[in-house]
Scaffold this motif. Sequence first.
Motif, PDB file in Angstrom:
ATOM      1  N   ILE A 298      53.640  54.937  29.721  1.00  0.00           N
ATOM      2  CA  ILE A 298      53.215  53.709  30.382  1.00  0.00           C
ATOM      3  C   ILE A 298      53.864  52.516  29.683  1.00  0.00           C
ATOM      4  CG2 ILE A 298      51.263  52.236  31.005  1.00  0.00           C
ATOM      5  CD1 ILE A 298      49.522  54.787  30.920  1.00  0.00           C
TER       6      ILE A 298
ATOM      7  N   VAL B 156      50.052  46.662  34.349  1.00  0.00           N
ATOM      8  CA  VAL B 156      50.008  46.635  32.890  1.00  0.00           C
ATOM      9  C   VAL B 156      50.777  45.411  32.399  1.00  0.00           C
ATOM     10  CG1 VAL B 156      50.662  47.848  30.778  1.00  0.00           C
ATOM     11  CG2 VAL B 156      49.876  49.139  32.779  1.00  0.00           C
TER      12      VAL B 156
ATOM     13  N   TRP C 281      43.957  54.459  39.974  1.00  0.00           N
ATOM     14  CA  TRP C 281      42.808  55.250  39.543  1.00  0.00           C
ATOM     15  C   TRP C 281      41.850  55.358  40.715  1.00  0.00           C
ATOM     16  CZ3 TRP C 281      37.617  53.453  38.468  1.00  0.00           C
ATOM     17  CH2 TRP C 281      36.807  54.421  37.891  1.00  0.00           C
TER      18      TRP C 281
ATOM     19  N   ASP D 273      50.066  58.433  31.058  1.00  0.00           N
ATOM     20  CA  ASP D 273      49.075  58.559  32.127  1.00  0.00           C
ATOM     21  C   ASP D 273      48.559  59.996  32.194  1.00  0.00           C
ATOM     22  OD1 ASP D 273      51.013  60.074  33.482  1.00  0.00           O
ATOM     23  OD2 ASP D 273      51.134  58.726  35.197  1.00  0.00           O
ATOM     24  N   LYS D 274      47.747  60.294  33.190  1.00  0.00           N
ATOM     25  CA  LYS D 274      47.122  61.615  33.302  1.00  0.00           C
ATOM     26  C   LYS D 274      48.135  62.732  33.503  1.00  0.00           C
ATOM     27  CE  LYS D 274      46.107  61.692  38.261  1.00  0.00           C
ATOM     28  NZ  LYS D 274      45.018  61.804  39.227  1.00  0.00           N
TER      29      LYS D 274
ATOM     30  N   ASP E 222      43.056  54.034  26.708  1.00  0.00           N
ATOM     31  CA  ASP E 222      43.452  55.393  27.061  1.00  0.00           C
ATOM     32  C   ASP E 222      43.635  55.447  28.572  1.00  0.00           C
ATOM     33  OD1 ASP E 222      41.019  56.008  28.483  1.00  0.00           O
ATOM     34  OD2 ASP E 222      40.054  56.359  26.563  1.00  0.00           O
ATOM     35  N   CYS E 223      44.310  56.461  29.019  1.00  0.00           N
ATOM     36  CA  CYS E 223      44.610  56.560  30.453  1.00  0.00           C
ATOM     37  C   CYS E 223      44.435  57.992  30.931  1.00  0.00           C
ATOM     38  CB  CYS E 223      46.033  56.072  30.713  1.00  0.00           C
ATOM     39  SG  CYS E 223      46.250  54.340  30.333  1.00  0.00           S
TER      40      CYS E 223
ATOM     41  N   GLU F   8      44.088  57.534  34.871  1.00  0.00           N
ATOM     42  CA  GLU F   8      45.034  56.676  35.561  1.00  0.00           C
ATOM     43  C   GLU F   8      46.364  57.384  35.773  1.00  0.00           C
ATOM     44  OE1 GLU F   8      43.199  55.815  33.016  1.00  0.00           O
ATOM     45  OE2 GLU F   8      42.130  53.992  33.513  1.00  0.00           O
TER      46      GLU F   8
ATOM     47  N   ALA G 121      45.270  46.327  31.380  1.00  0.00           N
ATOM     48  CA  ALA G 121      45.367  46.873  32.726  1.00  0.00           C
ATOM     49  C   ALA G 121      44.467  45.981  33.561  1.00  0.00           C
ATOM     50  CB  ALA G 121      44.911  48.317  32.757  1.00  0.00           C
TER      51      ALA G 121
ATOM     52  N   LEU H 195      49.354  50.979  37.778  1.00  0.00           N
ATOM     53  CA  LEU H 195      48.489  52.142  37.600  1.00  0.00           C
ATOM     54  C   LEU H 195      47.547  52.281  38.787  1.00  0.00           C
ATOM     55  CD1 LEU H 195      47.391  51.698  33.869  1.00  0.00           C
ATOM     56  CD2 LEU H 195      49.307  53.039  34.760  1.00  0.00           C
TER      57      LEU H 195
ATOM     58  N   LEU I 275      43.815  48.102  27.482  1.00  0.00           N
ATOM     59  CA  LEU I 275      44.300  49.442  27.806  1.00  0.00           C
ATOM     60  C   LEU I 275      44.204  50.308  26.549  1.00  0.00           C
ATOM     61  CD1 LEU I 275      45.696  50.938  30.184  1.00  0.00           C
ATOM     62  CD2 LEU I 275      47.855  50.279  29.167  1.00  0.00           C
TER      63      LEU I 275
END
Length: 119
Positions: free
Chosen positions: A57, A75, A65, A51-52, A91-92, A95, A84, A63, A89
């Motif tokens: 994950i 997920v 956002w 995640d960010k 990239d994140c 999130e 997601a 998640l 899914l």
Amino acid sequence: MQAGREIKFRAWDRKQSKMVDMNHLRHHASGFRLLDEDREYEFMQYTGLCDKNGKEIYEGDILFWDGGFKVYTTVRFKDGMFLAGDMPLYDCVDEEVIGNIYENPELLAAKSIMEGTKK
């Protein structure tokens, strides 16, 4: 998803109601009980994404956002891909993992409440 991603799992121990690292699971004489209704573990695969905040994950993670409106999603793995909600899914970058379906079921209730207020 990236090719060559790391394959690993975590598991929810149903008897002890806690998340366990796969390295701590003991093998039963009959093997892991995966096929019957009273199985001991729920296995979750790593998606290969973080995640960010850099947190890995896994399936079952919830998640969050906020891109002008708040989105909560779970997920899951279906038809050969991680999803997601209903979206693949990939990239994140925005999130954040805020929990999972086993340790934080109250987040799923909050999600339902949030979705109910959009109408």
